[in-house]
Design a protein around this motif. Structure first.
Motif, short mmCIF file in Angstrom:
data_model
loop_
_atom_site.label_atom_id
_atom_site.label_comp_id
_atom_site.label_asym_id
_atom_site.label_seq_id
_atom_site.Cartn_x
_atom_site.Cartn_y
_atom_site.Cartn_z
N THR A 171 -115.90 -18.19 31.92
CA THR A 171 -115.14 -19.13 31.08
C THR A 171 -115.60 -18.96 29.63
O THR A 171 -116.24 -17.75 29.17
CB THR A 171 -115.97 -20.65 31.34
N CYS A 172 -114.67 -19.58 28.62
CA CYS A 172 -114.84 -19.17 27.35
C CYS A 172 -115.15 -20.37 26.46
O CYS A 172 -114.35 -21.54 26.93
CB CYS A 172 -113.81 -18.65 26.67
N LYS A 203 -110.03 -15.48 23.26
CA LYS A 203 -110.78 -16.10 24.57
C LYS A 203 -110.18 -15.78 25.88
O LYS A 203 -110.57 -15.46 26.59
CB LYS A 203 -110.71 -17.48 24.31
N GLU A 204 -108.69 -16.13 25.67
CA GLU A 204 -107.79 -15.89 26.87
C GLU A 204 -107.63 -14.46 27.41
O GLU A 204 -107.94 -13.99 28.45
CB GLU A 204 -106.31 -16.52 26.64
N ALA A 205 -107.69 -13.47 26.28
CA ALA A 205 -107.91 -12.12 26.71
C ALA A 205 -108.91 -11.62 27.15
O ALA A 205 -108.94 -10.86 28.27
CB ALA A 205 -107.53 -11.36 25.43
N LYS A 241 -111.56 -13.15 28.53
CA LYS A 241 -111.84 -14.04 29.88
C LYS A 241 -110.94 -13.26 30.96
O LYS A 241 -111.85 -13.07 31.88
CB LYS A 241 -111.26 -15.45 29.87
N LYS A 242 -109.49 -12.79 30.76
CA LYS A 242 -109.02 -12.42 31.70
C LYS A 242 -109.71 -10.88 32.05
O LYS A 242 -109.83 -10.47 33.20
CB LYS A 242 -107.45 -12.12 31.29
N LYS A 243 -110.06 -10.03 30.88
CA LYS A 243 -110.43 -8.60 31.37
C LYS A 243 -111.77 -8.64 31.93
O LYS A 243 -111.94 -7.88 32.70
CB LYS A 243 -110.36 -8.27 29.79
N SER A 303 -113.16 -11.01 33.75
CA SER A 303 -112.95 -11.54 35.15
C SER A 303 -112.72 -10.45 36.21
O SER A 303 -113.03 -10.28 37.42
CB SER A 303 -111.99 -12.61 35.31
N ALA A 304 -111.79 -9.48 35.54
CA ALA A 304 -111.56 -8.23 36.51
C ALA A 304 -112.24 -7.21 36.83
O ALA A 304 -112.30 -6.72 37.80
CB ALA A 304 -110.18 -7.60 35.76
#
Length: 225
Positions: free
Chosen positions: A187-188, A196-198, A200-202, A204-205
């Motif tokens: 989470t951010c 934050k979105e970028a 969080k996605k990276k 998580s991977a």
């Protein structure tokens, strides 16, 4: 004629080499063997097998440790030091304090090298559950744990001012689960919305692959305590 079947006395003479009387020795005349009924009435002397059994029992009792007579082979008093000698008794050691300290040291080294940015674990903010080592008969050790861990992370994105902050929550981290059953939620909480979105996605991977070696080290060290 038929071969004579061995008698109980023959077996006794083979197992217990004692000085048999002449009438029972191979060189002397064969001794009469009383019937079962005569032995039970006590009217005849015991046969060789009876004497051998009595001698065997006497020998066994003579070498056994005797209860209540101060025999050194009996350990009947409680140990003053409370030691669990040879791990014979069930013992459980709480390892939550050690677990938080050790997992913090391991996970704070995690750095995520991402395209156009980096992020790192800053601290463990929550450490809940159970972690212990049980010792059973014969010093058999078993590590038992079921933990929920929350880490704070911080990162930066190229071309974006200010840091991005968030959390990584690890659940299903238990001794009964395989590594692929551990669950990670990223989470951010602070920072530029796009960054934050970028991040969080990276994160998580790659978070599972980044955490796995450290979690394996923790599990191994806990089991060896």
């Amino acid at each position: 004629g038929y071969a004579k079947a061995p008698t109980p006395g023959d077996h006794a003479r083979a197992r217990f080499p004692l000085p048999w009387p002449a009438e029972d020795s191979p060189s002397g005349p064969p001794a009469p063997r009383p019937s079962h009924s005569s032995r039970t009435r006590g009217s005849a002397r015991p046969v060789a097998s009876d004497r051998a059994a009595e001698t065997c029992r006497a020998r066994q009792f003579s070498i056994m440790a005797k209860w209540g007579e101060g025999d050194e082979r009996w350990i009947v008093s409680e140990r003053q030091d409370g030691a669990n000698v040879n791990g014979w008794h069930w013992q459980e050691k709480n390892c939550m304090g050690w677990g938080r300290e050790r997992l913090t040291a391991l996970l704070e080294t995690v750095v995520f090298e991402l395209d156009a940015g980096t992020a790192r674990v800053k601290e463990i903010s929550k450490f809940d559950g159970d972690a212990s080592v049980t010792i059973r008969k014969g010093n058999k050790k078993f590590a038992v744990f079921d933990l929920s861990v929350t880490c704070k992370w911080e990162g930066e994105m190229e071309g974006v001012d200010g840091a991005v902050k968030g959390e990584i929550k690890l659940t299903e981290f238990a001794s009964t689960n395989d590594e692929d059953e551990y669950e990670f939620v990223v989470t951010c909480s602070e920072g530029d919305a796009a960054a934050k979105e970028a991040l969080k996605k990276k994160i998580s991977a790659v978070v599972a692959a980044a955490f796995q070696p450290h979690l394996a080290t923790f599990t191994k060290e806990l089991s060896e305590m």
